[in-house]
Design a protein around this motif. Structure first.
Motif, PDB file in Angstrom:
ATOM      1  N   MET A 168       1.119  -1.195   0.345  1.00 37.04           N
ATOM      2  CA  MET A 168      -0.466   0.443  -0.239  1.00 37.04           C
ATOM      3  C   MET A 168       1.011   1.272  -0.187  1.00 37.04           C
ATOM      4  N   LEU A 169       0.471   2.105  -0.694  1.00 35.76           N
ATOM      5  CA  LEU A 169       0.547   3.564  -0.589  1.00 35.76           C
ATOM      6  C   LEU A 169      -0.121   4.346  -0.646  1.00 35.76           C
ATOM      7  N   VAL A 170      -0.284   5.762   0.585  1.00 30.51           N
ATOM      8  CA  VAL A 170      -1.180   6.103   0.787  1.00 30.51           C
ATOM      9  C   VAL A 170      -0.532   7.612   0.553  1.00 30.51           C
ATOM     10  N   THR A 171      -1.224   8.640   0.333  1.00 30.32           N
ATOM     11  CA  THR A 171      -0.574   9.872   0.505  1.00 30.32           C
ATOM     12  C   THR A 171      -1.873  10.435   0.615  1.00 30.32           C
ATOM     13  N   THR A 172      -1.648  12.040   1.474  1.00 31.57           N
ATOM     14  CA  THR A 172      -2.734  12.524   2.444  1.00 31.57           C
ATOM     15  C   THR A 172      -1.595  14.695   1.730  1.00 31.57           C
ATOM     16  N   GLY A 173      -2.176  15.040   2.190  1.00 29.87           N
ATOM     17  CA  GLY A 173      -1.887  16.697   2.539  1.00 29.87           C
ATOM     18  C   GLY A 173      -2.213  17.000   4.034  1.00 29.87           C
ATOM     19  N   LEU A 174      -0.815  17.822   4.491  1.00 27.99           N
ATOM     20  CA  LEU A 174      -0.972  17.940   5.405  1.00 27.99           C
ATOM     21  C   LEU A 174      -2.314  19.236   5.599  1.00 27.99           C
ATOM     22  N   HIS A 175      -2.311  20.394   4.678  1.00 32.47           N
ATOM     23  CA  HIS A 175      -3.037  21.576   4.848  1.00 32.47           C
ATOM     24  C   HIS A 175      -4.741  20.712   4.201  1.00 32.47           C
ATOM     25  N   ASP A 176      -4.961  19.763   4.070  1.00 30.44           N
ATOM     26  CA  ASP A 176      -6.365  19.553   3.289  1.00 30.44           C
ATOM     27  C   ASP A 176      -6.888  19.181   4.215  1.00 30.44           C
ATOM     28  N   SER A 177      -8.381  20.055   3.669  1.00 32.79           N
ATOM     29  CA  SER A 177      -9.280  20.709   4.179  1.00 32.79           C
ATOM     30  C   SER A 177     -11.138  19.258   3.748  1.00 32.79           C
ATOM     31  N   GLN A 178     -10.489  18.509   3.177  1.00 32.92           N
ATOM     32  CA  GLN A 178     -11.339  18.079   2.129  1.00 32.92           C
ATOM     33  C   GLN A 178     -11.316  16.484   3.892  1.00 32.92           C
ATOM     34  N   VAL A 179      -9.964  15.459   3.906  1.00 30.54           N
ATOM     35  CA  VAL A 179     -10.237  15.187   4.459  1.00 30.54           C
ATOM     36  C   VAL A 179      -9.277  15.546   5.093  1.00 30.54           C
ATOM     37  N   GLN A 180      -9.010  15.092   5.797  1.00 28.83           N
ATOM     38  CA  GLN A 180      -8.170  15.610   7.272  1.00 28.83           C
ATOM     39  C   GLN A 180      -7.011  15.107   7.438  1.00 28.83           C
ATOM     40  N   TYR A 181      -5.471  15.019   7.613  1.00 30.39           N
ATOM     41  CA  TYR A 181      -4.762  14.566   6.953  1.00 30.39           C
ATOM     42  C   TYR A 181      -4.526  13.398   8.215  1.00 30.39           C
ATOM     43  N   TRP A 182      -4.920  13.491   9.548  1.00 33.78           N
ATOM     44  CA  TRP A 182      -4.698  12.491  10.394  1.00 33.78           C
ATOM     45  C   TRP A 182      -5.869  11.393  10.127  1.00 33.78           C
ATOM     46  N   GLU A 183      -6.890  11.307   9.176  1.00 34.37           N
ATOM     47  CA  GLU A 183      -6.982   9.806   9.189  1.00 34.37           C
ATOM     48  C   GLU A 183      -6.290   9.033   8.054  1.00 34.37           C
ATOM     49  N   PRO A 184      -5.756   9.222   7.199  1.00 32.03           N
ATOM     50  CA  PRO A 184      -4.716   8.323   7.044  1.00 32.03           C
ATOM     51  C   PRO A 184      -3.777   8.459   7.889  1.00 32.03           C
ATOM     52  N   ALA A 185      -3.334   9.210   8.098  1.00 30.85           N
ATOM     53  CA  ALA A 185      -1.944   9.018   9.206  1.00 30.85           C
ATOM     54  C   ALA A 185      -2.954   7.945  10.141  1.00 30.85           C
ATOM     55  N   LYS A 186      -3.507   8.038  10.851  1.00 29.82           N
ATOM     56  CA  LYS A 186      -4.380   6.905  11.929  1.00 29.82           C
ATOM     57  C   LYS A 186      -4.612   5.867  11.183  1.00 29.82           C
ATOM     58  N   TRP A 187      -5.467   5.499  10.152  1.00 24.39           N
ATOM     59  CA  TRP A 187      -5.271   4.389   9.508  1.00 24.39           C
ATOM     60  C   TRP A 187      -3.745   3.524   9.376  1.00 24.39           C
ATOM     61  N   VAL A 188      -3.004   4.152   8.653  1.00 25.44           N
ATOM     62  CA  VAL A 188      -1.764   3.757   8.838  1.00 25.44           C
ATOM     63  C   VAL A 188      -1.047   3.587   9.431  1.00 25.44           C
ATOM     64  N   ALA A 189      -1.265   3.792  11.113  1.00 28.26           N
ATOM     65  CA  ALA A 189      -1.031   3.411  12.658  1.00 28.26           C
ATOM     66  C   ALA A 189      -0.954   2.051  12.472  1.00 28.26           C
ATOM     67  N   LYS A 190      -2.556   1.963  12.527  1.00 25.22           N
ATOM     68  CA  LYS A 190      -3.334   1.466  13.326  1.00 25.22           C
ATOM     69  C   LYS A 190      -3.028  -0.397  12.241  1.00 25.22           C
ATOM     70  N   LEU A 191      -3.019   0.191  11.051  1.00 27.09           N
ATOM     71  CA  LEU A 191      -2.078  -1.201   9.821  1.00 27.09           C
ATOM     72  C   LEU A 191      -1.016  -1.793  10.000  1.00 27.09           C
ATOM     73  N   ARG A 192      -0.478  -0.441  10.217  1.00 23.12           N
ATOM     74  CA  ARG A 192       1.030  -1.337  11.425  1.00 23.12           C
ATOM     75  C   ARG A 192       1.316  -2.015  11.884  1.00 23.12           C
ATOM     76  N   GLU A 193       0.229  -1.319  13.268  1.00 19.40           N
ATOM     77  CA  GLU A 193      -0.013  -2.761  14.418  1.00 19.40           C
ATOM     78  C   GLU A 193      -0.822  -3.706  14.160  1.00 19.40           C
ATOM     79  N   LEU A 194      -1.642  -3.465  13.421  1.00 17.93           N
ATOM     80  CA  LEU A 194      -2.688  -4.907  13.333  1.00 17.93           C
ATOM     81  C   LEU A 194      -2.010  -5.989  12.260  1.00 17.93           C
ATOM     82  N   LYS A 195      -1.301  -5.567  10.493  1.00 20.17           N
ATOM     83  CA  LYS A 195      -1.384  -6.294   9.781  1.00 20.17           C
ATOM     84  C   LYS A 195      -0.718  -7.681  10.214  1.00 20.17           C
ATOM     85  N   THR A 196      -0.739  -8.389   9.268  1.00 27.41           N
ATOM     86  CA  THR A 196       0.363  -9.754   9.250  1.00 27.41           C
ATOM     87  C   THR A 196       1.176 -10.102   8.060  1.00 27.41           C
ATOM     88  N   ASP A 197       1.324  -8.949   7.502  1.00 27.15           N
ATOM     89  CA  ASP A 197       2.159  -9.205   5.940  1.00 27.15           C
ATOM     90  C   ASP A 197       3.704  -8.879   5.879  1.00 27.15           C
TER      91      ASP A 197
END
Length: 684
Positions: A616-645
């Protein structure tokens, strides 16, 4: 750090945070990654760590990434100029000069041979800024004054300025945080839409007279229901100003005589739940696109400025079950209608007097066609734009009376390119519930061997139809053997309003099922190798990516999720976040348990579980007003914690951009080159 020290994947710290509603608790260990002000040293450090890790993992691909970028740029015309158009005594042109990133807007008085007058050089305006985006550019009725708005942060919060085109001088009037502007006919007064400082919703309309103190601008209208958005425009006749107020399912228009800017806007037709309408005015009639007699919209007219009873409107085009009325262009003798049937756009011309009707026909199996800019309604010539997977953007001029068509301009692809080398197709895939889903495909003929790597792109939300157009950057994938597919899944509007309604609210799972079923079907039909299937989506399409890899991760070798909307439950419960309340009719209001439970069942962030995930390659922009940057940041952090591959999981945050990525003509190719290098490396 020693140059040989290899960075480990960042592991965000966990800090317990519990969301509780409807008697249900959700644990959110990465809630702390949210910073509305984007100034937290710890959070910025974490995002920079992720960027450093992504840089390290992508470093072996630097040569490929550079090669991709260079060939994408090399395909662009060094100098690019629009088709000139004539309006109120001037010929107008916009252009890119060689080596420049931004548009130059100019005009010539009376003749194309007259001296050029540059009215706005965005290259000059962008100097010294990491980001630049022009918003509105509006001329006064006498064409001597210009209002223009600019975003220098990438938050879609525009600053409005004014220029005297006769003298070249800038006015001192500067208005912050606007989204739209329109001139009254007195060449002194403008009306502008103001954004809410917290939610960024466009919600107020102000009147401003040039030279007056901004503090004295009069509030003309304020929308108090935060599920609605406000915009403003001038009608085709230039006789009226219209404030349009829209939610996902309901509309209202307020109208003012443009010759009377000190007057009062009045409601054209009262706001009624689930009645969507928009209006225009021409030749002493109001034209109304409305769904009051059918969900795929009808076109009606009214002679009245106020319409308590919409049943009295005169019907020009009936609402039809199999044809979606998307738009129209008003000309003196002809009505041009933009329609969509069986997933494809159509242009139809109808004679006002005789009722004679003609449909423009095209040969490509999938394409896009739409009205180009036609500023003179009295002309018998109509300009439209056409493009397909294999046809670069082309502007034609149609003589509405004779049917003669003239090519005005076709975008050029520099270097070796022959459209005959590529094949486009249109397929219908039967989804698990028996519904047929249209799919558009393109590939290079000589490289197609039924074992190709396959990239599937989709969106599937907001009733947004994915129209097919030419992409010179996609040639970099096609010329390396990729098949590129667009899945027109439910949630879009390709097959009419029902197609949209069947992919929203409590039917959202259809969107994800359609994408998964298309992915499987394309492999079965030989359009992609089973072990070489990739998927890409952005924003709400990023939510799609998150949902399908939770539900069917084994189908995909790699995923690109751009500015992904993945923390849907948390966001839709937080009314302070931009755009949240305006989207309850799209996703549902999770303050109601039925919607909460349903949204939670597919929420990409909440449904991450211990399992193998694709690269997976996940991209975001710090100043995003549509989808706040913390959504993909949190998602990647949780994926790192739980994924088994051991597959790649990369997060790239553009620290200077927002939802749309980098600004400028060429800079966005850097982002595309990164994504394509990631995919091509996996497709080896």
């Amino acid at each position: 750090m020693n140059s040989k020290t290899k960075l480990k994947a960042p592991a965000a710290r966990k800090q317990s945070y519990i969301h509780e509603i409807h008697g249900h608790q959700r644990s959110d260990d990465y809630f702390w990654l949210r910073d509305d002000n984007r100034e937290s040293p710890e959070i910025l450090d974490y995002l920079n760590q992720e960027n450093a890790f992504t840089g390290q993992e992508m470093a072996p691909l630097a040569g490929l990434q550079s090669e991709l970028y260079e060939e994408m740029v090399a395909r662009q015309e060094p100098e690019l100029e629009s088709v000139p158009y004539f309006k109120k005594g001037y010929w107008y042109i916009s252009r890119y000069d060689q080596g420049q990133d931004f548009t130059v807007y100019s005009r010539r008085k009376g003749s194309m041979d007259a001296p050029e007058e540059v009215i706005l050089d965005c290259n000059q305006r962008a100097l010294g800024h990491n980001y630049y985006q022009l918003g509105d550019l509006a001329l006064s009725s006498n064409s001597l004054l210009m209002a223009y708005s600019e975003d220098l942060v990438s938050r879609r919060q525009y600053t409005l300025r004014f220029k005297n085109l006769s003298t070249g001088e800038d006015f001192a009037d500067v208005i912050e945080d606007i989204s739209a502007v329109v001139w009254a006919n007195d060449n002194q007064t403008v009306f502008y839409v103001k954004k809410h400082p917290e939610t960024l919703l466009p919600y107020q309309v102000y009147r401003h007279k040039l030279g007056d103190d901004i503090k004295n601008d009069q509030l003309i209208y304020e929308e108090c229901d935060d599920t609605f958005y406000v915009n403003i425009y001038k009608t085709r006749s230039e006789q009226y100003l219209v404030i349009c107020i829209d939610s996902t399912t309901t509309s209202e228009c307020l109208v003012l005589d443009a010759d009377n800017p000190m007057g009062q806007f009045i409601s054209f037709a009262p706001r009624t739940r689930d009645h969507e309408y928009s209006i225009d005015h021409f030749q002493d009639k109001f034209y109304i696109r409305t769904n009051n007699s059918g969900k795929n919209f009808a076109l009606k007219t009214s002679d009245s400025l106020t319409n308590e009873n919409s049943d009295s409107w005169n019907t020009i085009i009936e609402a039809r079950d199999d044809v979606l009325l998307e738009g129209y262009e008003l000309m003196a003798d002809w009505l041009i209608v933009e329609e969509r049937q069986a997933g494809l756009p159509l242009l139809r011309q109808i004679n006002h007097l005789s009722g004679e009707s003609k449909i423009l026909s095209f040969k490509d199996p999938v394409y896009t066609v739409f009205s180009h800019y036609n500023p003179d309604p009295d002309s018998t010539k109509f300009r439209y734009q056409y493009t397909s997977f294999t046809t670069p953007a082309t502007v034609y001029e149609l003589d509405l009376n004779t049917g003669d068509t003239r090519l005005l301009k076709q975008s050029q692809v520099m270097g070796p390119f022959n459209s005959e080398d590529y094949q486009s197709e249109r397929l219908w895939v039967t989804a698990r519930d028996g519904i047929k889903v249209p799919v558009s495909l393109v590939y290079r003929k000589e490289l197609f061997n039924h074992s190709n790597p396959l990239l599937i792109y989709a969106y599937g939300s907001y009733g947004h139809s994915l129209d097919i157009g030419f992409s010179s950057s996609n040639l970099s994938l096609l010329d390396r053997g990729f098949v590129y597919a667009v899945a027109h899944i439910r949630g879009g509007e390709e097959l009419g309003r029902s197609w949209y309604e069947d992919g929203k609210l409590l039917k959202k799972q259809n969107t994800f099922n359609d994408f998964v079923d298309v992915s499987k079907a394309l492999v079965e039909s030989g359009h992609g190798a089973k072990e070489q299937v990739f998927a890409m989506g952005g924003s709400a399409g990023g939510l799609l990516m998150g949902a399908v890899i939770n539900q069917s991760p084994e189908l995909y070798k790699g995923i690109v999720a751009a500015v992904p909307f993945v923390d849907i439950v948390s966001t839709m419960l937080d009314e302070s976040i931009p755009l949240t309340t305006g989207e309850y009719d799209e996703w549902g209001n999770p303050n109601k348990k039925t919607y909460y439970d349903y949204m939670l069942s597919y929420s990409p962030y909440d449904q991450v579980v211990p399992q193998d995930y694709p690269n997976m390659l996940v991209t975001t922009g710090l100043h995003d007003s549509q989808v706040q940057y913390w959504e993909p940041a949190k998602w990647v952090a949780k994926l790192r914690e739980l994924k088994t591959d051991n597959n790649q999981l990369l997060l790239y945050t553009d620290m200077e951009a927002g939802h749309g990525g980098k600004s400028g003509r060429f800079k966005h190719f850097e982002d595309i080159a990164r994504e394509f290098a990631f995919l091509l490396n996996l497709a080896k």
